[in-house]
Design an enzyme around this catalytic site. Structure first.
Site, mmCIF file in Angstrom:
data_model
loop_
_atom_site.group_PDB
_atom_site.id
_atom_site.type_symbol
_atom_site.label_atom_id
_atom_site.label_comp_id
_atom_site.label_asym_id
_atom_site.label_seq_id
_atom_site.Cartn_x
_atom_site.Cartn_y
_atom_site.Cartn_z
ATOM 1 N N GLN A 33 10.875 -0.246 -10.637
ATOM 2 C CA GLN A 33 10.778 -0.113 -9.234
ATOM 3 C C GLN A 33 9.438 0.082 -8.798
ATOM 4 O O GLN A 33 8.894 1.094 -8.173
ATOM 5 C CB GLN A 33 11.484 1.266 -8.973
ATOM 6 C CG GLN A 33 13.074 1.150 -9.139
ATOM 7 C CD GLN A 33 13.725 0.321 -8.067
ATOM 8 O OE1 GLN A 33 13.150 0.145 -7.150
ATOM 9 N NE2 GLN A 33 14.921 -0.060 -8.241
ATOM 10 N N SER A 34 8.785 -1.274 -8.929
ATOM 11 C CA SER A 34 7.219 -1.314 -8.789
ATOM 12 C C SER A 34 6.901 -1.890 -7.039
ATOM 13 O O SER A 34 7.100 -2.866 -6.877
ATOM 14 C CB SER A 34 6.604 -1.877 -9.598
ATOM 15 O OG SER A 34 5.078 -2.463 -8.891
ATOM 16 N N ASN A 35 6.366 -0.816 -6.269
ATOM 17 C CA ASN A 35 6.165 -1.402 -4.936
ATOM 18 C C ASN A 35 4.892 -2.226 -5.075
ATOM 19 O O ASN A 35 4.778 -3.247 -4.095
ATOM 20 C CB ASN A 35 5.624 -0.108 -4.065
ATOM 21 C CG ASN A 35 6.572 0.929 -4.029
ATOM 22 O OD1 ASN A 35 7.727 0.699 -3.813
ATOM 23 N ND2 ASN A 35 6.132 2.122 -4.540
ATOM 24 N N VAL A 93 4.625 -4.540 -7.341
ATOM 25 C CA VAL A 93 5.202 -5.934 -7.683
ATOM 26 C C VAL A 93 5.714 -6.704 -6.438
ATOM 27 O O VAL A 93 5.416 -7.722 -6.160
ATOM 28 C CB VAL A 93 6.138 -5.589 -8.757
ATOM 29 C CG1 VAL A 93 7.025 -6.774 -9.079
ATOM 30 C CG2 VAL A 93 5.254 -5.451 -10.311
ATOM 31 N N TYR A 108 12.334 -8.204 -5.455
ATOM 32 C CA TYR A 108 11.700 -9.131 -6.295
ATOM 33 C C TYR A 108 12.554 -10.363 -6.287
ATOM 34 O O TYR A 108 12.003 -11.595 -6.016
ATOM 35 C CB TYR A 108 11.774 -8.872 -7.962
ATOM 36 C CG TYR A 108 11.186 -7.520 -7.783
ATOM 37 C CD1 TYR A 108 10.295 -6.746 -7.098
ATOM 38 C CD2 TYR A 108 11.288 -7.039 -9.257
ATOM 39 C CE1 TYR A 108 9.540 -5.621 -7.322
ATOM 40 C CE2 TYR A 108 10.665 -5.646 -9.557
ATOM 41 C CZ TYR A 108 10.052 -4.863 -8.690
ATOM 42 O OH TYR A 108 9.350 -3.706 -8.834
#
Ligand SMILES: *Cc1c(COP(=O)(O)O)cnc(C)c1O
Length: 349
Positions: A80-82, A84, A122
């Site tokens: 859950q990377s903002n 990325v 994504y």
């Protein structure tokens, strides 16, 4: 050359942000806590890919990537990377291919964490996703994937964790200038800035930017990924490297410029805490403002506790940097929808 002759125009940069982002007063939260005077810098509204702090770093990083003739962006992060998400969105906007390396960092992920929130986005941005187990040396993985792409004839541009190298950090050196100008326009003295501190580029950039403007404002980072002394080292090292990169000298940064507190980290990176849930709920109900569960929720938990325990002067002006991340709310649906005690607001009392 010294920091006070800072000229950011000489660095390659592309426009990705809706800037200046708004600087808003939070009257109901201020009243509820009985001070300090609380403001929010809306860097959740930077625009690209739902916004957030990474867009500011990506303006410089992708500016450099285009100047180098790259055609493929590679970066990494947790599921859950903002960072990325914003990288994948910016790459799509610029017509660059994007590969993202995702580390399984959460010890006990549920279906939302694995598929919703940033993970869903994504996919929409068309990024190639590669997965690695928790504990992988992600920087090594980044270079491996980069080498594979080069071998296939691609021209990759590698972006480290959170976009936090001296190039990306320039985004927050610039943001510090923007914020100081806004405080001046609104006619208040900026006493403190509160920010979530992860890969450290946001905090380090603000520290360097304030030093360059000879501002007396204090930057207080709340660590969200590791213990205090390690986070302190990370911020200090990146601030020094960024100062050197722009032609200043690290000695221009006083040692007390780097302030980190990790009391609100809870059990670790991205692991929810009660104080985080309380903070997300309180700010949503009092200000109609959405925080995120991994970064701003924990930093705001720190700010709220410090206000309640008298660690700010009541009349000082504190600016909370809203670094974004709300897409992550949908990756933590169960945690955030548990029933909580009602909040007694001043109006209701
Ligand atoms: C990445 C991120 C941060 C932390 O910023 P760093 O520059 O990595 O310290 C804070 N908030 C949100 C929402 C983020 O995505």
């Amino acid at each position: 050359m010294s920091l006070d002759r800072l000229n950011l125009e000489r660095f390659a940069r592309i426009d990705l942000c809706h800037a200046p982002t708004p600087l808003e007063f939070m009257p109901r939260l201020t009243e509820h806590l009985g001070g300090p005077r609380l403001w929010v810098k809306r860097d959740d509204c930077t625009g690209t890919a739902l916004g957030g702090n990474k867009a500011r770093k990506l303006e410089f990083l992708l500016g450099e990537a285009l100047r180098q003739g790259a055609n493929h962006v590679v970066t990494l992060g947790a599921l859950q990377s903002n960072h990325v998400r914003q990288t994948a969105g910016a790459a799509a906007r610029l017509g660059l291919a994007c590969t993202v390396i995702l580390e399984h960092r959460h010890p006990d992920p549920d279906a939302d964490y694995l598929r919703n929130g940033n993970m869903l986005l994504y996919l929409l941005f068309g990024a190639n996703m590669v997965f690695r187990p928790g504990g992988t040396n992600m920087l090594a993985a980044l270079h491996e994937v980069g080498a594979e792409l080069s071998a296939q004839g691609q021209r990759p541009y590698l972006i480290p964790t959170g976009g936090s190298n001296p190039v990306g950090t320039l985004g927050y050196v610039k943001a510090a200038q923007e914020l100081l100008q806004q405080a001046k326009d609104k006619n208040f003295v900026l006493d403190q800035i509160v920010v979530a501190s992860g890969s450290a580029g946001t905090q380090a950039g603000l520290v360097v930017g304030l030093a360059a403007e000879a501002s007396t404002a204090v930057v207080q980072g709340f660590a969200v990924s590791q213990v205090e002394h390690l986070q302190h080292q990370r911020v200090a090292a990146l601030a020094a490297a960024t100062a050197s990169f722009i032609g200043g000298h690290p000695s221009e940064l006083p040692p007390q410029a780097v302030r980190v507190n990790a009391d609100y980290l809870g059990k670790g990176y991205s692991i929810p805490s009660e104080a985080m849930v309380d903070a997300v709920q309180l700010v949503a109900r009092l200000e109609g403002l959405l925080l995120d569960p991994v970064y701003t929720g924990k930093a705001m938990a720190g700010l709220i506790d410090w206000a309640r325990t008298g660690r700010f002067r009541r009349d000082e002006n504190v600016v909370f940097i809203h670094t974004g991340g709300q897409a992550g709310l949908f990756g933590f649906c169960d945690t955030l929808s548990q029933p909580r005690p009602a909040i007694t607001t001043n109006k209701a009392a």
